[in-house]
Design an enzyme around this catalytic site. Structure first.
Site, mmCIF file in Angstrom:
data_model
loop_
_atom_site.group_PDB
_atom_site.id
_atom_site.type_symbol
_atom_site.label_atom_id
_atom_site.label_comp_id
_atom_site.label_asym_id
_atom_site.label_seq_id
_atom_site.Cartn_x
_atom_site.Cartn_y
_atom_site.Cartn_z
ATOM 1 N N HIS A 65 20.364 52.073 64.790
ATOM 2 C CA HIS A 65 21.655 52.264 64.629
ATOM 3 C C HIS A 65 22.552 52.762 65.731
ATOM 4 O O HIS A 65 21.788 53.771 66.415
ATOM 5 C CB HIS A 65 21.985 53.176 63.335
ATOM 6 C CG HIS A 65 23.481 53.948 63.484
ATOM 7 N ND1 HIS A 65 24.437 53.061 62.817
ATOM 8 C CD2 HIS A 65 24.226 55.010 64.056
ATOM 9 C CE1 HIS A 65 25.719 53.704 63.123
ATOM 10 N NE2 HIS A 65 25.293 54.884 63.662
ATOM 11 N N TYR A 99 26.783 55.911 55.428
ATOM 12 C CA TYR A 99 26.925 54.451 55.192
ATOM 13 C C TYR A 99 28.255 53.869 54.220
ATOM 14 O O TYR A 99 28.661 53.155 53.707
ATOM 15 C CB TYR A 99 26.058 53.461 54.829
ATOM 16 C CG TYR A 99 24.976 53.104 56.069
ATOM 17 C CD1 TYR A 99 25.394 52.420 57.301
ATOM 18 C CD2 TYR A 99 23.590 53.695 56.224
ATOM 19 C CE1 TYR A 99 24.364 52.069 58.385
ATOM 20 C CE2 TYR A 99 22.733 53.441 57.153
ATOM 21 C CZ TYR A 99 23.100 52.486 58.250
ATOM 22 O OH TYR A 99 22.298 52.318 59.138
ATOM 23 N N GLU A 121 29.658 61.117 63.188
ATOM 24 C CA GLU A 121 28.149 60.821 62.852
ATOM 25 C C GLU A 121 27.261 61.820 63.674
ATOM 26 O O GLU A 121 26.108 62.497 63.056
ATOM 27 C CB GLU A 121 27.711 59.525 63.419
ATOM 28 C CG GLU A 121 28.259 58.438 62.712
ATOM 29 C CD GLU A 121 28.135 56.834 63.126
ATOM 30 O OE1 GLU A 121 28.538 55.804 62.511
ATOM 31 O OE2 GLU A 121 27.324 56.734 63.897
ATOM 32 N N LYS A 147 15.367 53.439 62.916
ATOM 33 C CA LYS A 147 15.309 53.547 61.474
ATOM 34 C C LYS A 147 14.027 53.287 60.833
ATOM 35 O O LYS A 147 12.896 53.243 61.773
ATOM 36 C CB LYS A 147 16.075 52.197 61.102
ATOM 37 C CG LYS A 147 17.620 52.052 61.398
ATOM 38 C CD LYS A 147 18.370 50.620 61.069
ATOM 39 C CE LYS A 147 19.673 50.921 61.077
ATOM 40 N NZ LYS A 147 20.574 49.787 60.877
ATOM 41 N N ASN A 203 16.744 46.389 61.101
ATOM 42 C CA ASN A 203 17.016 46.179 62.317
ATOM 43 C C ASN A 203 16.758 47.274 63.407
ATOM 44 O O ASN A 203 17.476 47.261 64.419
ATOM 45 C CB ASN A 203 18.264 45.465 62.377
ATOM 46 C CG ASN A 203 19.453 46.517 62.061
ATOM 47 O OD1 ASN A 203 19.097 47.544 61.584
ATOM 48 N ND2 ASN A 203 20.788 45.908 62.183
HETATM 49 P P1 RTP Z 1 24.499 49.938 62.712
HETATM 50 O O1 RTP Z 1 25.732 50.389 61.992
HETATM 51 O O2 RTP Z 1 23.263 50.104 61.845
HETATM 52 O O3 RTP Z 1 24.623 50.428 64.280
HETATM 53 O O4 RTP Z 1 24.504 48.384 62.542
HETATM 54 P P2 RTP Z 1 25.712 47.336 62.948
HETATM 55 O O5 RTP Z 1 27.083 48.108 63.252
HETATM 56 O O6 RTP Z 1 25.276 46.466 63.774
HETATM 57 O O7 RTP Z 1 26.073 46.580 61.646
HETATM 58 P P3 RTP Z 1 26.871 47.094 60.055
HETATM 59 O O8 RTP Z 1 27.772 46.036 60.129
HETATM 60 O O9 RTP Z 1 27.524 48.343 60.489
HETATM 61 O O10 RTP Z 1 25.960 47.326 59.382
HETATM 62 C C1 RTP Z 1 24.881 48.454 59.074
HETATM 63 C C2 RTP Z 1 23.733 48.193 58.827
HETATM 64 O O11 RTP Z 1 23.683 47.563 57.346
HETATM 65 C C3 RTP Z 1 22.394 46.803 57.575
HETATM 66 N N1 RTP Z 1 23.121 45.547 56.944
HETATM 67 N N2 RTP Z 1 22.294 44.731 56.276
HETATM 68 N N3 RTP Z 1 21.847 42.528 54.195
HETATM 69 C C4 RTP Z 1 22.906 42.362 55.128
HETATM 70 O O12 RTP Z 1 23.724 41.431 55.414
HETATM 71 C C5 RTP Z 1 23.077 43.441 56.065
HETATM 72 N N4 RTP Z 1 24.371 43.568 56.749
HETATM 73 C C6 RTP Z 1 24.233 44.656 57.408
HETATM 74 C C7 RTP Z 1 21.976 46.622 58.547
HETATM 75 O O13 RTP Z 1 20.783 47.581 58.981
HETATM 76 C C8 RTP Z 1 23.090 47.298 59.714
HETATM 77 O O14 RTP Z 1 22.757 47.634 60.759
HETATM 78 MG MG MG Z 2 28.128 49.596 62.160
#
Ligand code: RTP
Ligand code: MG
Length: 140
Positions: free
Chosen positions: A117, A51, A128, A11, A114
């Site tokens: 992804h 997203y 994707e 990222k 973070n």
């Molecule tokens: P990713 O999709 O990026 O692999 O991450 P993930 O599954 O661990 O997290 P996900 O729940 O799918 O959320 C996608 C991305 O959105 C951002 N995020 N921000 N501000 C917040 O509360 C929040 N929650 C999620 C993060 O960049 C997350 O990786």
């Molecule tokens: Mg995710």
């Protein structure tokens, strides 16, 4: 376990800090092979599509702004059980909850910034990967 492919993004917070090599080192040491990779600047449309599942979430606009603010590195990773393996190597979404030695524990700045992804299931991995790579760009 079967040989599998997953989609990865390094990222903007990672490219900004010149961490792509350090993160690739963790990925490769974990036994995952980088079978496709390119540096791109995501457009707003690409980020919104990518997203799309989070469209109704309060952090959506901020997430799209973050993902388009600087270049990213998109990748296809291959290995035994690559989807679950990479999720393990990435660590929890919120770096405060990420295990020692994971990419997010080592490098992430916040729950949003973070660093990486990784796809969460075979179906999403396929969609994707196809959003960013043509078949002939992936060399296993
Ligand atoms: P990713 O999709 O990026 O692999 O991450 P993930 O599954 O661990 O997290 P996900 O729940 O799918 O959320 C996608 C991305 O959105 C951002 N995020 N921000 N501000 C917040 O509360 C929040 N929650 C999620 C993060 O960049 C997350 O990786
Ligand atoms: Mg995710």
């Amino acid at each position: 376990m079967a040989l599998e492919r997953t989609f990865s993004i390094l990222k903007p917070d990672a490219t900004e800090r010149n961490l792509t090599g350090a993160i690739n080192d963790v990925i490769e040491k974990a036994g995952l092979r980088i079978v496709a990779q390119k540096r791109v600047r995501m457009t707003r449309e690409q980020a919104e599509t990518f997203y799309g599942v989070h469209r109704e979430r309060p952090f959506f606009a901020e997430l799209v702004a973050f993902m388009t603010a600087a270049p990213v590195v998109v990748q296809v990773l291959e290995g035994e059980g690559a989807i679950a393996r990479y999720r393990e190597v990435m660590g929890a979404t919120n770096p405060a909850n990420a295990a020692e030695g994971t990419i997010r524990k080592l490098f992430a700045r916040s729950v949003q910034e973070n660093s990486v992804h990784g796809s969460d299931a075979p179906e999403t991995a396929q969609v994707e990967i196809a959003q960013f790579f043509a078949g002939n760009e992936i060399v296993g």
